[in-house]
Design a protein around this motif. Structure first.
Motif, mmCIF file in Angstrom:
data_model
loop_
_atom_site.group_PDB
_atom_site.id
_atom_site.type_symbol
_atom_site.label_atom_id
_atom_site.label_comp_id
_atom_site.label_asym_id
_atom_site.label_seq_id
_atom_site.Cartn_x
_atom_site.Cartn_y
_atom_site.Cartn_z
ATOM 1 N N LEU A 1 -9.010 13.115 -9.291
ATOM 2 C CA LEU A 1 -8.871 12.458 -10.667
ATOM 3 C C LEU A 1 -8.000 11.244 -10.475
ATOM 4 O O LEU A 1 -8.009 9.880 -10.838
ATOM 5 C CB LEU A 1 -8.358 13.434 -11.568
ATOM 6 N N VAL A 2 -6.883 11.360 -9.598
ATOM 7 C CA VAL A 2 -5.812 10.320 -9.482
ATOM 8 C C VAL A 2 -6.475 9.218 -8.549
ATOM 9 O O VAL A 2 -6.420 8.002 -9.002
ATOM 10 C CB VAL A 2 -4.681 10.802 -8.713
ATOM 11 N N VAL A 3 -7.178 9.330 -7.519
ATOM 12 C CA VAL A 3 -7.699 8.118 -6.851
ATOM 13 C C VAL A 3 -8.702 7.518 -7.713
ATOM 14 O O VAL A 3 -8.835 6.192 -7.334
ATOM 15 C CB VAL A 3 -8.311 8.884 -5.437
ATOM 16 N N ALA A 4 -9.634 8.121 -8.191
ATOM 17 C CA ALA A 4 -10.410 7.648 -8.917
ATOM 18 C C ALA A 4 -10.045 6.545 -10.049
ATOM 19 O O ALA A 4 -10.330 5.593 -10.397
ATOM 20 C CB ALA A 4 -11.632 8.578 -9.822
ATOM 21 N N THR A 5 -9.047 7.166 -10.539
ATOM 22 C CA THR A 5 -8.149 6.449 -11.540
ATOM 23 C C THR A 5 -7.430 5.330 -11.052
ATOM 24 O O THR A 5 -7.592 4.147 -11.928
ATOM 25 C CB THR A 5 -7.265 7.413 -12.329
ATOM 26 N N ALA A 6 -6.924 5.510 -10.088
ATOM 27 C CA ALA A 6 -6.290 4.094 -9.262
ATOM 28 C C ALA A 6 -7.282 2.951 -9.231
ATOM 29 O O ALA A 6 -7.314 1.930 -9.189
ATOM 30 C CB ALA A 6 -5.672 4.749 -8.185
ATOM 31 N N ARG A 7 -8.555 3.660 -8.566
ATOM 32 C CA ARG A 7 -9.684 2.554 -8.213
ATOM 33 C C ARG A 7 -9.975 1.835 -9.398
ATOM 34 O O ARG A 7 -10.107 0.503 -9.493
ATOM 35 C CB ARG A 7 -10.724 3.288 -7.434
ATOM 36 N N PRO B 1 0.879 -1.326 0.053
ATOM 37 C CA PRO B 1 -0.049 -0.099 -0.106
ATOM 38 C C PRO B 1 0.883 1.351 -0.010
ATOM 39 O O PRO B 1 0.491 2.068 -0.673
ATOM 40 C CB PRO B 1 -0.793 -0.090 1.405
ATOM 41 N N ALA B 2 2.130 1.315 0.730
ATOM 42 C CA ALA B 2 2.867 2.307 0.823
ATOM 43 C C ALA B 2 3.243 2.673 -0.703
ATOM 44 O O ALA B 2 3.528 3.918 -1.035
ATOM 45 C CB ALA B 2 4.125 2.086 1.826
ATOM 46 N N TYR B 3 3.722 1.794 -1.278
ATOM 47 C CA TYR B 3 4.248 1.941 -2.777
ATOM 48 C C TYR B 3 3.243 2.874 -3.862
ATOM 49 O O TYR B 3 3.462 3.703 -4.226
ATOM 50 C CB TYR B 3 4.476 0.531 -3.556
ATOM 51 N N PHE B 4 1.844 2.233 -3.664
ATOM 52 C CA PHE B 4 0.621 2.839 -4.211
ATOM 53 C C PHE B 4 0.537 4.342 -3.626
ATOM 54 O O PHE B 4 0.171 5.154 -4.512
ATOM 55 C CB PHE B 4 -0.536 1.912 -4.210
ATOM 56 N N PHE B 5 0.459 4.489 -2.417
ATOM 57 C CA PHE B 5 0.320 5.856 -1.907
ATOM 58 C C PHE B 5 1.319 6.695 -2.388
ATOM 59 O O PHE B 5 1.285 8.072 -2.536
ATOM 60 C CB PHE B 5 0.493 5.874 -0.443
ATOM 61 N N ALA B 6 2.597 6.264 -2.508
ATOM 62 C CA ALA B 6 3.866 7.282 -3.156
ATOM 63 C C ALA B 6 3.520 7.433 -4.400
ATOM 64 O O ALA B 6 3.780 8.521 -4.923
ATOM 65 C CB ALA B 6 5.049 6.432 -2.833
ATOM 66 N N VAL B 7 2.911 6.551 -5.295
ATOM 67 C CA VAL B 7 2.693 6.829 -6.780
ATOM 68 C C VAL B 7 1.576 7.881 -6.951
ATOM 69 O O VAL B 7 1.423 8.908 -7.701
ATOM 70 C CB VAL B 7 2.271 5.563 -7.395
#
Length: 268
Positions: free
Chosen positions: A198-204, A171-177
């Protein structure tokens, strides 16, 4: 013996698991020395400041304390743990062999490696059992961890070092991205809140698609020759992002094995 689950430790992970279990088919008790931590548990969850009191009538004991204090806690409850009780550890990095040695008897032990999205029911947990664990006990361990998300069983707890490196720290890797992409969005003119949305919705959305399809194929589909995505991916390739991620995971894996050796050595 009732299907009572006793949590030793009342931190965030114990709180997430215990409150969900108490809403289902399990009777739940939490042992936690700090009154302010015990006060967070409400409803059908029973609390006590005493570890041995909590574990006496439990069919499953969940060790939810920090790895540094796990040895002292296990040695404290060891005389109370019976032949038919299952011990489940969610303490990172502590091998089954160490827990077995602290219990001082042939006891059923399952070691788990959950990750922080388990706090919101969206985690994934790696599990491994010793030879004393019965089929019914495996089912109980799985039922407990499934309240936090997906579960994967492994034949040996040695594999949990890789699980720690990939999904435990993942999860920390994804939080960093996500952080980096939000910053990039603000650098090209978006306000921070819009960039985050935009970023969080795209990641989801990307994660949802990758759950049921091959990520490499999905990447190819969205990459048009000469387009914006191809330009972006070519820059990531130039910066050796894939190699950096591989080295990062390998570093976490090696550190997990180092910590496991240190903790095992401390039990001698």
């Amino acid at each position: 013996m009732t299907r009572r689950v006793a949590f030793v430790g009342g931190g965030n992970m114990a709180h997430a698991l215990a409150t969900r279990l108490a809403a289902g088919a399990f009777d739940v008790v939490v042992a936690e020395p700090l009154a302010e931590q015990r006060a967070r548990f409400a409803g059908p969850v029973t609390t006590t400041p005493h570890n041995t009191e909590a574990v006496q009538a439990a069919s499953t004991i969940v060790l939810a304390v920090k790895p540094q204090v796990l040895q002292a806690v296990v040695r404290e409850i060891a005389p109370t743990v019976g032949d038919n009780q299952l011990v489940v550890s969610i303490a990172a990095g502590v091998p089954i062999a160490a827990i077995e040695s602290w219990l001082g008897a042939d006891r059923a032990v399952v070691r788990c490696m959950p990750n922080t999205p388990a706090l919101v029911g969206a985690g994934i947990t790696g599990l491994a059992a010793n030879a004393a664990v019965t089929g019914d006990q495996r089912d109980d361990a799985e039922a407990i961890l499934r309240t936090a998300g997906e579960v994967i069983w492994f034949d040996s707890d040695a594999a949990l070092d890789a699980v720690t490196a990939l999904s435990g720290s993942g999860p920390a890797y994804f939080f960093a991205v996500i952080e980096a992409l939000i910053a990039a969005g603000t650098n090209i003119g978006l306000d921070a809140q819009t960039a985050k949305r935009l970023v969080v919705a795209t990641a989801r959305g990307a994660a949802t698609m990758a759950h049921s399809d091959d990520p490499a194929e999905l990447r190819r589909r969205v990459t048009s020759p000469g387009g914006t995505t191809e330009r972006a991916l070519s820059i990531l390739a130039e910066r050796a992002v894939h190699e950096a991620l591989d080295e990062a995971v390998r570093g976490a894996f090696e550190r997990s094995r180092e910590l496991a050796r240190d903790l095992a050595g401390a039990s001698d």
